[in-house]
Design an enzyme around this catalytic site. Structure first.
Site, PDB file in Angstrom:
ATOM      1  N   LYS A 191       0.087   4.206  -0.226  1.00 16.09           N
ATOM      2  CA  LYS A 191      -0.582   5.395   0.346  1.00 16.09           C
ATOM      3  C   LYS A 191      -0.373   6.579  -0.614  1.00 16.09           C
ATOM      4  CE  LYS A 191      -0.093   3.282   4.807  1.00 16.09           C
ATOM      5  NZ  LYS A 191      -0.059   3.412   6.251  1.00 16.09           N
ATOM      6  N   GLY A 196       1.957   2.234  10.887  1.00 18.61           N
ATOM      7  CA  GLY A 196       2.903   3.341  10.743  1.00 18.61           C
ATOM      8  C   GLY A 196       3.600   3.717  12.045  1.00 18.61           C
ATOM      9  N   ASN A 218       0.870  -1.176   0.000  1.00 14.46           N
ATOM     10  CA  ASN A 218       0.000   0.000   0.000  1.00 14.46           C
ATOM     11  C   ASN A 218       0.908   1.228   0.000  1.00 14.46           C
ATOM     12  OD1 ASN A 218      -1.827   2.022   0.471  1.00 14.46           O
ATOM     13  ND2 ASN A 218      -2.325   1.393   2.576  1.00 14.46           N
ATOM     14  N   SER A 250       2.966  -2.075  10.546  1.00 11.78           N
ATOM     15  CA  SER A 250       4.407  -2.123  10.851  1.00 11.78           C
ATOM     16  C   SER A 250       5.051  -3.455  10.492  1.00 11.78           C
ATOM     17  CB  SER A 250       4.659  -1.759  12.323  1.00 11.78           C
ATOM     18  OG  SER A 250       4.262  -0.421  12.568  1.00 11.78           O
ATOM     19  N   GLU A 262      -5.832  -4.879  10.517  1.00  8.44           N
ATOM     20  CA  GLU A 262      -4.817  -3.860  10.787  1.00  8.44           C
ATOM     21  C   GLU A 262      -5.181  -3.104  12.059  1.00  8.44           C
ATOM     22  OE1 GLU A 262      -2.584  -2.683   6.973  1.00  8.44           O
ATOM     23  OE2 GLU A 262      -4.334  -1.415   7.120  1.00  8.44           O
ATOM     24  N   GLU A 275      -6.899   4.856   7.643  1.00  3.34           N
ATOM     25  CA  GLU A 275      -6.575   6.263   7.356  1.00  3.34           C
ATOM     26  C   GLU A 275      -7.728   6.948   6.642  1.00  3.34           C
ATOM     27  OE1 GLU A 275      -2.781   5.557   5.492  1.00  3.34           O
ATOM     28  OE2 GLU A 275      -1.886   5.135   7.447  1.00  3.34           O
ATOM     29  N   GLY A 323       4.617   1.489   4.913  1.00  4.27           N
ATOM     30  CA  GLY A 323       5.930   2.134   4.868  1.00  4.27           C
ATOM     31  C   GLY A 323       7.035   1.293   4.229  1.00  4.27           C
ATOM     32  N   HIS A 372      -9.665   1.423   4.653  1.00  2.99           N
ATOM     33  CA  HIS A 372      -8.402   1.586   5.391  1.00  2.99           C
ATOM     34  C   HIS A 372      -8.615   2.567   6.549  1.00  2.99           C
ATOM     35  CE1 HIS A 372      -4.294   2.628   6.352  1.00  2.99           C
ATOM     36  NE2 HIS A 372      -3.945   1.509   5.744  1.00  2.99           N
TER      37      HIS A 372
END
Ligand code: PGA
Length: 245
Positions: free
Chosen positions: A10, A167, A8, A204, A161, A88, A226, A86
């Site tokens: 992002k 993150g 992902n 993570s 998640e 976010e 990330g 998601h």
């Protein structure tokens, strides 16, 4: 069935050229590259083995919806997977009801859905049962009314998640992720749903810890944020997945 590794990106990277560079390095089967909308066409034209993914979708196929992108439009660019719900996006106001509309639209259009669920830290602090109740409620609403949509192990993927792990560099313990994956599978196997989805873990995940998650029979892959922007690291993760698969 082989485990799935979904990258992902992002709202990264800054340019299409960089997105192509990353995606080309990850062009292996059982990999999904979920891109920002503007890069989908360019990256789609270079991928041969990995599946093209998007990070969101709208629930109508066309019409007066300024700024939205439809399932049919994404399909026309070769998109196979879409991430929905998601955390976010939920943090920006997306509700379970909106997630439900998007899930139904994506599946109706023949897109494979990666439905994200996961509890915030305040809920996890109350213990596993509280986290399970939270996730169960997200799933029940997100999947309401999907009975007629022929959900299969291919087209419905759940990504667990926990929000506190995304993150933050603080991945869930693999035992906690396994317990939740088992709970999700059990809940979705009930009479009302009768589904057998793949469950990914996300939050993570990196080259150092991915083996812990992938070696668990009840975890069917990983959703990686990330670390998917670091070529050497993500390539190691792809290798780890190939070795296990
Ligand atoms: P992270 O993100 O790997 O950077 O924690 C995971 C995700 O948001 O899907």
């Amino acid at each position: 069935m082989a485990k799935l590794l979904a990258a992902n990106f992002k709202m990264n990277p800054r340019t299409a050229a960089e997105a192509v560079r990353l995606a080309k390095s990850y062009d292996k089967k059982d990999v999904v590259v979920a891109l920002p909308f503007p890069f989908i066409a360019t990256v789609g034209s270079v991928l041969k083995n990995a599946a093209l993914g998007a990070q969101d979708i709208f629930w109508e196929n066309e019409g007066a919806y300024t700024g939205e992108v439809s399932p049919i439009q994404l399909k026309s660019f070769g998109v196979r997977y879409v991430i929905i719900g998601h955390s976010e996006r939920r943090a920006l106001g997306e509700t379970d009801v909106v997630v439900n509309k998007k899930v139904k639209a994506a599946l109706s259009a023949g897109l494979r859905t990666i439905l994200c669920v996961g509890e915030p830290l305040a809920v996890r602090r109350k213990g596993l049962a509280a986290a399970e109740r939270f996730v169960q409620s997200q799933l029940a609403t997100a999947l309401a009314g999907t009975a007629g949509l022929k959900l299969t192990v291919q087209n419905l993927v759940i990504a667990y998640e926990p929000i506190w792990a995304i993150g933050t560099g603080r991945a869930a313990m693999s035992a906690d992720a396994v317990a939740m994956a088992q709970f999700i599978k059990k809940f979705l196997k009930t009479k009302t749903h009768n589904l057998k989805p793949r469950v990914l873990y996300g939050g993570s995940v990196n080259a150092g810890n991915i083996g812990l998650f992938l070696s668990e029979p009840d975890i069917d892959g990983a959703l990686v944020g990330g670390a998917s922007l670091k070529i050497r690291e993500f390539k190691k993760m792809i290798l780890a997945n190939q070795l296990i698969g």
